[in-house]
Design an enzyme around this catalytic site. Structure first.
Site, PDB file in Angstrom:
ATOM      1  N   HIS A  24      47.368 -13.894  23.528  1.00  7.38           N
ATOM      2  CA  HIS A  24      46.243 -12.961  23.553  1.00  7.38           C
ATOM      3  C   HIS A  24      45.340 -13.152  22.334  1.00  7.38           C
ATOM      4  O   HIS A  24      45.112 -12.210  21.563  1.00  7.38           O
ATOM      5  CB  HIS A  24      46.740 -11.508  23.638  1.00  7.38           C
ATOM      6  CG  HIS A  24      47.239 -11.141  25.006  1.00  7.38           C
ATOM      7  ND1 HIS A  24      48.061 -10.069  25.234  1.00  7.38           N
ATOM      8  CD2 HIS A  24      47.012 -11.689  26.217  1.00  7.38           C
ATOM      9  CE1 HIS A  24      48.333  -9.986  26.526  1.00  7.38           C
ATOM     10  NE2 HIS A  24      47.709 -10.956  27.137  1.00  7.38           N
ATOM     11  N   HIS A  80      49.422 -10.998  39.549  1.00 10.11           N
ATOM     12  CA  HIS A  80      48.569 -10.687  38.389  1.00 10.11           C
ATOM     13  C   HIS A  80      47.665 -11.890  38.128  1.00 10.11           C
ATOM     14  O   HIS A  80      48.142 -13.031  38.114  1.00 10.11           O
ATOM     15  CB  HIS A  80      49.495 -10.417  37.199  1.00 10.11           C
ATOM     16  CG  HIS A  80      48.820 -10.166  35.894  1.00 10.11           C
ATOM     17  ND1 HIS A  80      47.612  -9.527  35.777  1.00 10.11           N
ATOM     18  CD2 HIS A  80      49.216 -10.456  34.612  1.00 10.11           C
ATOM     19  CE1 HIS A  80      47.292  -9.433  34.488  1.00 10.11           C
ATOM     20  NE2 HIS A  80      48.237 -10.001  33.774  1.00 10.11           N
ATOM     21  N   GLU A  82      45.947 -12.801  35.425  1.00  6.63           N
ATOM     22  CA  GLU A  82      45.771 -13.382  34.091  1.00  6.63           C
ATOM     23  C   GLU A  82      46.256 -14.831  34.106  1.00  6.63           C
ATOM     24  O   GLU A  82      47.189 -15.205  34.819  1.00  6.63           O
ATOM     25  CB  GLU A  82      46.505 -12.555  33.024  1.00  6.63           C
ATOM     26  CG  GLU A  82      46.002 -12.913  31.634  1.00  6.63           C
ATOM     27  CD  GLU A  82      46.381 -11.911  30.542  1.00  6.63           C
ATOM     28  OE1 GLU A  82      47.140 -10.970  30.807  1.00  6.63           O
ATOM     29  OE2 GLU A  82      45.896 -12.113  29.407  1.00  6.63           O
ATOM     30  N   ASP A  84      47.914 -16.948  32.335  1.00  7.06           N
ATOM     31  CA  ASP A  84      49.250 -17.485  32.058  1.00  7.06           C
ATOM     32  C   ASP A  84      50.107 -17.513  33.325  1.00  7.06           C
ATOM     33  O   ASP A  84      51.116 -18.219  33.374  1.00  7.06           O
ATOM     34  CB  ASP A  84      49.963 -16.727  30.925  1.00  7.06           C
ATOM     35  CG  ASP A  84      49.965 -15.225  31.091  1.00  7.06           C
ATOM     36  OD1 ASP A  84      49.061 -14.687  31.752  1.00  7.06           O
ATOM     37  OD2 ASP A  84      50.869 -14.569  30.537  1.00  7.06           O
ATOM     38  N   HIS A 146      49.785  -4.646  33.800  1.00  6.14           N
ATOM     39  CA  HIS A 146      48.933  -4.053  32.778  1.00  6.14           C
ATOM     40  C   HIS A 146      47.452  -4.259  33.039  1.00  6.14           C
ATOM     41  O   HIS A 146      46.616  -3.917  32.188  1.00  6.14           O
ATOM     42  CB  HIS A 146      49.325  -4.611  31.394  1.00  6.14           C
ATOM     43  CG  HIS A 146      48.961  -6.061  31.174  1.00  6.14           C
ATOM     44  ND1 HIS A 146      48.049  -6.413  30.196  1.00  6.14           N
ATOM     45  CD2 HIS A 146      49.314  -7.210  31.771  1.00  6.14           C
ATOM     46  CE1 HIS A 146      47.902  -7.725  30.188  1.00  6.14           C
ATOM     47  NE2 HIS A 146      48.659  -8.233  31.135  1.00  6.14           N
ATOM     48  N   ASP A 165      54.232  -8.784  34.592  1.00  2.97           N
ATOM     49  CA  ASP A 165      54.290  -8.579  33.136  1.00  2.97           C
ATOM     50  C   ASP A 165      55.150  -7.373  32.725  1.00  2.97           C
ATOM     51  O   ASP A 165      55.653  -7.338  31.597  1.00  2.97           O
ATOM     52  CB  ASP A 165      52.883  -8.396  32.572  1.00  2.97           C
ATOM     53  CG  ASP A 165      52.204  -9.727  32.280  1.00  2.97           C
ATOM     54  OD1 ASP A 165      52.907 -10.746  32.197  1.00  2.97           O
ATOM     55  OD2 ASP A 165      50.971  -9.737  32.134  1.00  2.97           O
ATOM     56  N   TYR A 193      56.822  -6.346  22.905  1.00  2.00           N
ATOM     57  CA  TYR A 193      56.009  -6.527  24.108  1.00  2.00           C
ATOM     58  C   TYR A 193      55.399  -5.186  24.534  1.00  2.00           C
ATOM     59  O   TYR A 193      54.212  -5.084  24.831  1.00  2.00           O
ATOM     60  CB  TYR A 193      56.926  -7.082  25.193  1.00  2.00           C
ATOM     61  CG  TYR A 193      56.265  -7.643  26.406  1.00  2.00           C
ATOM     62  CD1 TYR A 193      55.968  -8.994  26.496  1.00  2.00           C
ATOM     63  CD2 TYR A 193      55.969  -6.835  27.498  1.00  2.00           C
ATOM     64  CE1 TYR A 193      55.393  -9.521  27.632  1.00  2.00           C
ATOM     65  CE2 TYR A 193      55.395  -7.351  28.628  1.00  2.00           C
ATOM     66  CZ  TYR A 193      55.110  -8.693  28.692  1.00  2.00           C
ATOM     67  OH  TYR A 193      54.535  -9.209  29.825  1.00  2.00           O
ATOM     68  N   HIS A 226      57.848 -12.842  32.203  1.00  4.20           N
ATOM     69  CA  HIS A 226      58.120 -13.462  30.898  1.00  4.20           C
ATOM     70  C   HIS A 226      59.538 -13.094  30.474  1.00  4.20           C
ATOM     71  O   HIS A 226      59.955 -11.931  30.592  1.00  4.20           O
ATOM     72  CB  HIS A 226      57.177 -12.934  29.814  1.00  4.20           C
ATOM     73  CG  HIS A 226      55.740 -13.285  30.018  1.00  4.20           C
ATOM     74  ND1 HIS A 226      55.248 -14.566  29.889  1.00  4.20           N
ATOM     75  CD2 HIS A 226      54.665 -12.510  30.307  1.00  4.20           C
ATOM     76  CE1 HIS A 226      53.944 -14.560  30.111  1.00  4.20           C
ATOM     77  NE2 HIS A 226      53.564 -13.330  30.371  1.00  4.20           N
TER      78      HIS A 226
HETATM   79 FE1  FEO Z   1      48.996 -10.312  31.614  1.00  2.00          FE
HETATM   80 FE2  FEO Z   1      51.600 -12.509  31.211  1.00  2.00          FE
HETATM   81  O1  FEO Z   1      49.819 -12.000  31.569  1.00  2.00           O
END
Ligand code: FEO
Length: 396
Positions: A24, A80, A82, A84, A146, A165, A193, A226
Site C-alpha cells: 500500500h 476483490h 485490488e 494484488d 475492505h 482480504d 493487518y 493473504h
Molecule cells: Fe485489498 Fe490484498 O488487497
C-alpha cells in the site's frame, strides 16, 4: 512448490512472496513478506477463486496445471478488484477464453478500468449460488471489507469460507495452515493487518460479522487471500476481529512514541514511561526513526492508550512524526485514550497540533499536552513522571 489440498476438491494454487517489504505505497511494512492465495475448486466444473499479484502469474499457472489442465477452468471468481489479487485475472481469461468472470456488480467498473474489457461477466449478489456439480459456491457481498466491491465466497459442502482480504496476515511461509506456524508471528501479523487495513472500517466489520453469525453459517475453515489458513478453531480469528472492532481486547500496555532533536523529548518520554510503570502498566517505548508507522499502529491496537511526542520545528511537529500523526487521524482508533508531549524552543505548537489530529481521528484526548521549554530540569522531569502516572490512572 506443489499445490496444497485444503479439503476434498479444493487446492491452494497461490504464490509466496518472501521478499516484499512494503505494501500500500510504503504505508505498511511487511517484515515477513506475504502470500497471494488463490484457490482452485474442482467439481464437474472448475472455479478459480481469486488470483495472484502480476509477477507471480507463472507460479500460479504451474500449480494449477499440477491439478488440472488450465483449459478446464469454467469460472474466474474475483472476490476483490485490488491488483494484488486481480492483476493476473486478464492472463487467466486470455489463456482460458471460455471462462466466465464472476464478481459483484460494483466490481465490474473497477475491473474494466484496470484491465481491457471484453470478458464474459456474471455478476452475483448475496445468496447467489454457483453449482459446480457436486460442489456449490455461495456468495456474500462484504462491502468495505475492505473495498465497496468486496465479497466472500463460501463453499457450502465443506463449510469453507474464502473471505479474500478479511482475516488475512502478511506472512510468507512454506506452511499453509495457521496451526503449523509460530503463533506469536501469526497473531502479531493478524493484529498489524487489522490495525493498518481494517481499523477505520471497524463499524462495518462488526456489522458484517454479526450478520454472518445471525445467518448461522457453519464454518470449518477460513481461507483468506493473504497468509495462513485457519482450520483449527477457525472462529478464533473472527472473535478477535469482533473484539478489535469493538475495542474490547485491551492489554496493560501504553504506547509512547516520539522523535527528538536534542534529546529533550527523549528525556520526557522516559520520565513518562517511569510514571506509567509506577502505576503498574507497561510502557512500550517506540522512538520513531527506529520503529515504522505500521508497527506502531499494531502496538496501539490492543494498548490502553498512546502518548505521542515531538519537539517543535517551524511551529509544527517534526516531519518524521507526521506519518504517525496522519495514521492516528485516518485509521481512526476511535475512543483510544491519547495525549501529546514535547520540548519547545522559542515557540511551541507541535504537541497541540498532534492533539488536533488525534481528535480528528475520534480519539479520546484525556489530558492537556505536556511541554517543557528547552532542556527539562530535574523538577520538570518529575512533573513528566507524574503526568505519566496520571495518564496511567485515567486509562486503567
Ligand atoms: Fe485489498 Fe490484498 O488487497
Amino acid at each position: 512448490m506443489d499445490p496444497v489440498k485444503i479439503v476434498e476438491g479444493v487446492y491452494w494454487v497461490g504464490a509466496l512472496d518472501f521478499n516484499v517489504r512494503n505494501f500500500h505505497g510504503y504505508s505498511y511494512s511487511t517484515h515477513h513478506g506475504t502470500t497471494y492465495n488463490a484457490y482452485l475448486v474442482v467439481g464437474e466444473k472448475v472455479a478459480l477463486v481469486d488470483a495472484v499479484n502480476g509477477s507471480f502469474s507463472e507460479e500460479m499457472f504451474e500449480r494449477i496445471s499440477k491439478v488440472i489442465d488450465l483449459s478446464k477452468i469454467d469460472y474466474m471468481i474475483s472476490n476483490h478488484a485490488e491488483m494484488d489479487h486481480s492483476s493476473t485475472v486478464p492472463e487467466v481469461l486470455k489463456r482460458v477464453p471460455n471462462a466466465k468472470l464472476v464478481c459483484t456488480e460494483k466490481a465490474v467498473d473497477v475491473l474494466k478500468k484496470h484491465y481491457p474489457d471484453g470478458w464474459d461477466i456474471q455478476t452475483v449478489k448475496t445468496g447467489d449460488e454457483l453449482d459446480l456439480g457436486g460442489k456449490t459456491l455461495r456468495f456474500y457481498e462484504a462491502p468495505m471489507l475492505h473495498w465497496p466491491e468486496s465479497m466472500f465466497t463460501y463453499y457450502i459442502e465443506e463449510e469453507l469460507l474464502m473471505p479474500n482480504d478479511a482475516f488475512g496476515q502478511h506472512y510468507a511461509t512454506e506452511k499453509r495452515f495457521a496451526d503449523e506456524v509460530d503463533q506469536n508471528v501469526l497473531w502479531r501479523e493478524a493484529e498489524k493487518y487489522y490495525a493498518n487495513i481494517l481499523w477505520p472500517l471497524s463499524r462495518m466489520v462488526q456489522r458484517k460479522i454479526e450478520e454472518v453469525v445471525e445467518l448461522g453459517l457453519p464454518i470449518k475453515i477460513i481461507a483468506p487471500s493473504h497468509g495462513l489458513i485457519f482450520r483449527k478453531d477457525p472462529l478464533q480469528i473472527v472473535t478477535r476481529y469482533l473484539e478489535w472492532a469493538k475495542g474490547e481486547r485491551i492489554s496493560d500496555k501504553v504506547v509512547i512514541t516520539w522523535d527528538t532533536m536534542w534529546e529533550s523529548t527523549t528525556k520526557i518520554a522516559r520520565a513518562l514511561a517511569e510514571g506509567i510503570n509506577d502505576e503498574g502498566l507497561t510502557p512500550l517505548l517506540r522512538l520513531i526513526p527506529h520503529n515504522d508507522r505500521s508497527d506502531i499502529m499494531a502496538d496501539l491496537l490492543e494498548a490502553k492508550g498512546i502518548l505521542v511526542g515531538s519537539p517543535t520545528l517551524h511551529n509544527e511537529f517534526l516531519p518524521t512524526v507526521a506519518p504517525i500523526v496522519s495514521d492516528l487521524e485516518t485509521l481512526k482508533p476511535v475512543g483510544k485514550k491519547a495525549a501529546a508531549f514535547g520540548s519547545i524552543g522559542w515557540r511551541g505548537g507541535a504537541a497541540e497540533k498532534i492533539q488536533e489530529y488525534m481528535k480528528r481521528g475520534k480519539m479520546d484526548v484525556i489530558m492537556e499536552p505536556f511541554t517543557v521549554a528547552w532542556v527539562p530540569t530535574k523538577e520538570e522531569l518529575e512533573k513528566a513522571r507524574e503526568y505519566g502516572r496520571e495518564f496511567a490512572r485515567k486509562v486503567k
